[in-house]
Design a protein around this motif. Structure first.
Motif, PDB file in Angstrom:
ATOM      1  N   ASP A  64      11.181 -82.130  49.443  1.00 26.76           N
ATOM      2  CA  ASP A  64      11.175 -83.512  48.957  1.00 26.76           C
ATOM      3  C   ASP A  64       9.815 -84.166  49.055  1.00 26.76           C
ATOM      4  O   ASP A  64       9.210 -84.585  48.088  1.00 26.76           O
ATOM      5  N   ALA A  65       9.399 -84.254  50.320  1.00 28.46           N
ATOM      6  CA  ALA A  65       8.193 -85.034  50.568  1.00 28.46           C
ATOM      7  C   ALA A  65       6.981 -84.381  49.920  1.00 28.46           C
ATOM      8  O   ALA A  65       6.091 -85.068  49.413  1.00 28.46           O
ATOM      9  N   ALA A 125       2.941 -84.645  45.689  1.00 24.12           N
ATOM     10  CA  ALA A 125       2.232 -84.056  44.549  1.00 24.12           C
ATOM     11  C   ALA A 125       2.429 -84.894  43.307  1.00 24.12           C
ATOM     12  O   ALA A 125       1.486 -85.153  42.556  1.00 24.12           O
ATOM     13  N   ARG A 126       3.675 -85.342  43.096  1.00 23.42           N
ATOM     14  CA  ARG A 126       3.943 -86.122  41.891  1.00 23.42           C
ATOM     15  C   ARG A 126       3.197 -87.425  41.870  1.00 23.42           C
ATOM     16  O   ARG A 126       2.701 -87.867  40.843  1.00 23.42           O
ATOM     17  N   SER A 127       3.145 -88.074  43.048  1.00 23.83           N
ATOM     18  CA  SER A 127       2.564 -89.414  43.036  1.00 23.83           C
ATOM     19  C   SER A 127       1.059 -89.354  42.906  1.00 23.83           C
ATOM     20  O   SER A 127       0.442 -90.334  42.505  1.00 23.83           O
ATOM     21  N   ASN A 128       0.475 -88.224  43.231  1.00 27.49           N
ATOM     22  CA  ASN A 128      -0.975 -88.169  43.168  1.00 27.49           C
ATOM     23  C   ASN A 128      -1.492 -87.478  41.930  1.00 27.49           C
ATOM     24  O   ASN A 128      -2.677 -87.218  41.820  1.00 27.49           O
ATOM     25  N   PRO A 134      11.773 -91.212  47.073  1.00 30.05           N
ATOM     26  CA  PRO A 134      11.595 -89.891  46.471  1.00 30.05           C
ATOM     27  C   PRO A 134      12.730 -89.440  45.592  1.00 30.05           C
ATOM     28  O   PRO A 134      12.570 -88.539  44.815  1.00 30.05           O
ATOM     29  N   ASP A 135      13.913 -90.027  45.720  1.00 30.50           N
ATOM     30  CA  ASP A 135      14.976 -89.556  44.828  1.00 30.50           C
ATOM     31  C   ASP A 135      15.005 -90.348  43.548  1.00 30.50           C
ATOM     32  O   ASP A 135      15.979 -90.324  42.819  1.00 30.50           O
ATOM     33  N   SER A 141      15.559 -82.691  44.817  1.00 34.79           N
ATOM     34  CA  SER A 141      14.774 -83.784  44.267  1.00 34.79           C
ATOM     35  C   SER A 141      14.259 -83.470  42.874  1.00 34.79           C
ATOM     36  O   SER A 141      13.204 -83.898  42.456  1.00 34.79           O
ATOM     37  N   ILE A 142      15.012 -82.667  42.176  1.00 35.45           N
ATOM     38  CA  ILE A 142      14.667 -82.406  40.780  1.00 35.45           C
ATOM     39  C   ILE A 142      15.778 -83.013  39.952  1.00 35.45           C
ATOM     40  O   ILE A 142      16.927 -82.650  40.097  1.00 35.45           O
ATOM     41  N   ALA A 143      15.463 -83.929  39.121  1.00 35.04           N
ATOM     42  CA  ALA A 143      16.496 -84.642  38.371  1.00 35.04           C
ATOM     43  C   ALA A 143      16.902 -83.861  37.131  1.00 35.04           C
ATOM     44  O   ALA A 143      16.529 -82.717  36.971  1.00 35.04           O
ATOM     45  N   ALA A 144      17.693 -84.521  36.282  1.00 30.95           N
ATOM     46  CA  ALA A 144      18.366 -83.848  35.171  1.00 30.95           C
ATOM     47  C   ALA A 144      17.421 -83.003  34.339  1.00 30.95           C
ATOM     48  O   ALA A 144      16.271 -83.335  34.134  1.00 30.95           O
TER      49      ALA A 144
END
Lengths: 256, 420, 170
Positions: free
Chosen positions: A51-52, A57-60, A187-188, A238-241
């Motif tokens: 998750d974290a 990674a995503r936010s940066n 994160p979700d 934490s991977i969405a659709a």
């Protein structure tokens, strides 16, 4: 010369380092017991959940889509310039293809002719995706409160609204950093839960915007939840659709 | 997810059919290839400057026909302007051609001033000229950066944005806003410039020609850029005149037509500057003309700063401009004028006229119809890009898709002005 | 800008070639000259102006004179680059039969501009090669720039409305 041993953290003398070195040697020789080994790992190795790590990674590395509509687009391109470089916060590449972009910065006024196209582009973006409504025209109607434009909240969910006409590049930067904080602390990606998500249907008719013409409204339906185990799995990972759905369940706040 | 109902499905299908039903002009089958493919470029496309949609008919890589579809940024500005009093129209109209905001407001303000027979003091005229020329440089710089991005010379985007940021700092110093400054007011300018501003503007204008030479060094010696620009997109000047094209596009094809010289407004005849002309009218000439125009604008700024007269920055006609605040304490008429101007707005005697100025993309005209009330009855801005866009088909027929991109960049369309 | 005498000379040229009733009036206001002609003669008038030297059509724009009739006006702004000089040719039509002959075949610059007037005002230009809506969506109903068309827009949502539970006040 005196050799003292003490627990890690209980002394702040240079003996700390010696103790750590001795412990490392013991670990490497295989002399540690189970509990001691666990203690060693907890104190030395940086652990985190998937998750974290993904969130970090995503936010940066948020890649904005090159989506300039009007005057705010000029200030958005100024963000790419060297004074306020968005590359240094991770948005190195402004991707032209919505399939490769994470962030849709709606920079400019959204006319009624353009709104379905923006919706289509937003639908083509893969999860996770965020939207920043930049400027007054896309957040509310801005300077022009008339028949021709639509506020962005009517047809797609917006995460951050940046006021201004046009907002200074520093203001947009602040908005992007705020989005980054949002991503890191939620994160979700709970906006769907926040907005009680349903689906969006393009409605043709004369309701909505006065003066005739089409409107795009969102309607609330009972959310179609997938089977609990799958949801659990999705939440944990934490991977969405998945991408590839023609009309992924997306949301917007319902307005009159 | 619930499927849309039958009625909604039918409505959707109708709309999709309507979208696809744009008829193209009949195209004659040309020679070798019988296979023509019509594709859609935009409105979201990295190469279209703004939300321009092009229906391109291709024969392999060659463009056989081109149809621009616009309206994706239509904001009903002219309708909004009818709803607001004369002062309040200025910020609305500024947001049309969003890279030439001083020019939009100048066109509108000078039309109102002609209708209301308001005289603008000399200092205000010079300040207007300085700001407009800075805006022209800024618009050309942004155009240059994005065009070079389009043809692949990406690094020039950052160099031109750097110069542009200096200009925006100047705008911020004089009016408080970087873009859409609403600095021009009916009768003059809203405020005087701060101390040191003129010196900074002059310093910028003095170092600009050096920078432009650096830009030229980067592009003119680059074989790829030259191949992409030279000989591409040529339209005869007669055809351009027929299509109503003005501005650097017309000047690149050799016609010397600049409203600052032909029908000088706002003291432009006090300044000594040249009008760069092109020889052939291809994309390279268009680029060269705009780069040289930046240098001429720098000359104008230096002259204007050197000769900046003192005096008021706005007319002293109290029916048009607010009285200075210290008068409100002593003069009853000043108080009444202030009150009427702020609550109701200024009135303009009935009449209609059309004025034109030279914007960065060509003739920027403003038609105002006043009916005697405090709100204009019709404001129409004749935007240069709207008319120039009609030339894109002629410019691109017979060339490759890559040339289409370069030509579109050199056309310098600003969709805010096109769609209004 | 032609001075009043020049404007009258132009008008007299039109009158002599197209008949006395072709020119409705000439207006010279703030040193801008306007010749108002009958809608049927607009093409011929522009050609006469072209012969007089006004070879560049700067702008074709419309206006709505509501509530005066005839309501819809179309202005043709001509420019003579040599003198330089401008003159405006104006045409007015009623809403019930808003037909004007298109000048786009002879003056290609009028193409998009006439489409814009059709879109926003509803003036139908006969003979235009492709008269479609240009700024509004293709299936839009109504002509927004007319003065009796509502301005539209979103009602403003104030905080006290939200607090009271209303969404948008009607």
């Amino acid at each position: 010369m005196e050799v003292t041993r003490a627990l890690n953290g209980e002394t702040d003398s240079g003996d700390d380092l010696k103790i750590r070195q001795l412990e490392s040697q013991r670990m490497l020789r295989g002399d540690m017991s189970e509990d001691e080994l666990e203690e060693y790992v907890r104190s030395r190795v940086l652990t985190t959940t998937l998750d974290a790590a993904l969130t970090w990674a995503r936010s940066n590395a948020i890649f904005p889509a090159t989506f300039g509509l009007a005057c705010c687009a000029i200030e958005m391109i100024t963000l790419v310039g060297s004074r306020l470089d968005i590359a240094r916060i991770g948005s190195e590449a402004m991707r032209a293809s919505p399939r490769q972009a994470d962030l849709l910065i709606l920079s400019g006024r959204v006319s009624i002719k353009m709104a379905p196209i923006i919706r289509r582009i937003y639908d083509q973006m893969l999860e996770p995706k965020w939207t920043i409504a930049m400027g007054a025209c896309s957040s509310s109607m801005g300077v022009f409160n008339n028949y021709a434009i639509v506020p962005a909240d009517k047809f797609l969910p917006v995460d951050v609204h940046v006021p201004g006409c046009p907002p200074r590049p520093e203001a947009v930067m602040y908005g992007i950093l705020k989005l980054r904080d949002q991503i890191q602390s939620k994160p979700d990606l709970g906006w769907r839960a926040r907005y009680d998500a349903g689906e969006t249907i393009e409605v043709l008719g004369t309701e909505g915007v006065s003066g005739g013409g089409r409107s795009i409204t969102t309607r609330q339906h009972q959310p179609q939840m997938p089977a609990p185990s799958a949801a659990q799995f999705l939440k944990e990972a934490s991977i969405a659709a998945a991408p590839g759905l023609v009309l992924p369940p997306t949301a917007g706040p319902t307005r009159a | 997810m619930t499927a849309p109902s039958k009625a909604e499905q039918a409505a959707l299908a109708d709309y999709r059919k309507l979208e696809e039903s744009v008829t193209m002009s009949p195209i004659e089958r040309v020679g070798e290839s019988e296979e023509l493919l019509t594709i859609n470029m935009g409105p979201h496309h990295p190469a279209t400057h703004g939300v321009l949609r092009l229906l391109v008919t291709l024969d392999g890589e060659i463009v056989r026909d081109l149809r621009p579809l616009i309206g994706y940024l239509h904001t009903g500005i002219e309708k909004t302007a009818e709803d607001k009093s004369y002062w309040k129209v200025i910020p609305v109209v500024e947001r049309m051609d969003y890279l030439a905001y001083y020019f939009n407001s100048m066109a509108y303000v000078s039309a109102v001033e002609e209708l209301a027979e308001v005289e603008v003091p000399k200092r205000a005229q010079y300040l207007r000229v300085i700001h407009m020329e800075l805006n022209r440089i800024m618009s050309h710089l942004f155009w240059f950066g994005t065009s070079c991005l389009d043809i692949g010379a990406m690094s020039l985007l950052w160099y031109s944005l750097r110069e542009r940021d200096t200009i925006l700092d100047l705008f911020e110093a004089s009016s408080g806003q970087r873009m859409h400054t609403r600095y021009f007011q009916i009768g003059g300018v809203a405020e005087d410039i701060p101390n040191g501003w003129a010196a900074k503007a002059k310093a910028f204008a003095e170092q600009l020609p050096g920078r432009i030479d650096q830009f030229r060094d980067l592009i003119y010696n680059n074989e790829i850029a030259l191949q992409r620009l030279k000989g591409v997109g040529i339209v005869s000047s007669e055809r351009l005149l027929e299509l109503g094209v003005t501005g650097p596009l017309l000047r690149a094809s050799g016609i010397e037509w600049d409203l600052r010289k032909a029908a000088p407004y706002s003291s432009y005849d006090d300044f000594d500057f040249g009008v760069p002309l092109g020889a052939v009218g291809d994309n390279f000439d268009r680029m060269a003309v705009r780069l040289s125009e930046m240098e001429e604008s720098a000359k104008i700024i230096i002259q204007a700063v050197d000769n900046l007269p003192g005096g008021p920055t706005i007319t002293d006609d109290r029916k048009v401009a607010l009285p200075p605040r210290h008068e409100l304490a002593t003069s009853m008429e000043a108080l009444i004028h202030h009150f009427k101007l702020v609550t109701e707005g200024m009135r303009v005697p009935p009449g209609e006229l059309y004025t034109a100025i030279e914007g960065p993309r060509g003739e920027l005209g403003c038609f105002i119809r006043a009916d005697g009330s405090a709100k204009p009855a019709r404001v129409h801005i004749r935007d240069s890009s709207f008319v120039n866009l009609q030339a894109i088909a002629d410019m691109c027929r017979g060339s490759y898709v890559a040339d289409l991109i370069a030509t579109l960049a050199m056309l310098d369309p600003i969709l805010g002005g096109i769609d209004r | 800008m032609p001075d009043p005498t020049g404007l009258e000379l132009l008008a007299s040229v039109v009158r002599s070639r197209l008949g006395e009733e072709a020119v409705i009036q000439t207006v010279h206001h703030r040193s801008h000259g306007t010749i108002e002609v009958e809608p049927a003669h607009v093409g011929a008038t522009l050609e006469l102006m072209r012969d007089e030297g006004y070879r560049f059509l700067s702008s074709v724009h419309g206006a709505d004179h509501y509530p005066e009739e005839p309501r819809l006006a179309v202005h043709y702004e001509l420019l003579d680059m040599n003198r330089p000089d401008r003159v405006n040719v104006k045409v007015r039509v009623h809403t019930d039969s808003p037909h004007v002959d298109s000048v786009a075949p002879k003056w290609p610059t009028a193409d998009h501009q006439e489409r814009e007037i059709y879109d926003l005002f509803g003036v139908i230009f006969d003979g235009h090669p492709d008269l479609r809506r240009i700024l509004m969506p293709e299936d839009y109903e109504g002509h927004p720039q007319r003065r009796d068309f509502p301005i539209g827009g979103e009602p403003i949502l104030f905080t006290h409305h939200e607090a009271e539970g209303e969404h948008y006040p009607r």
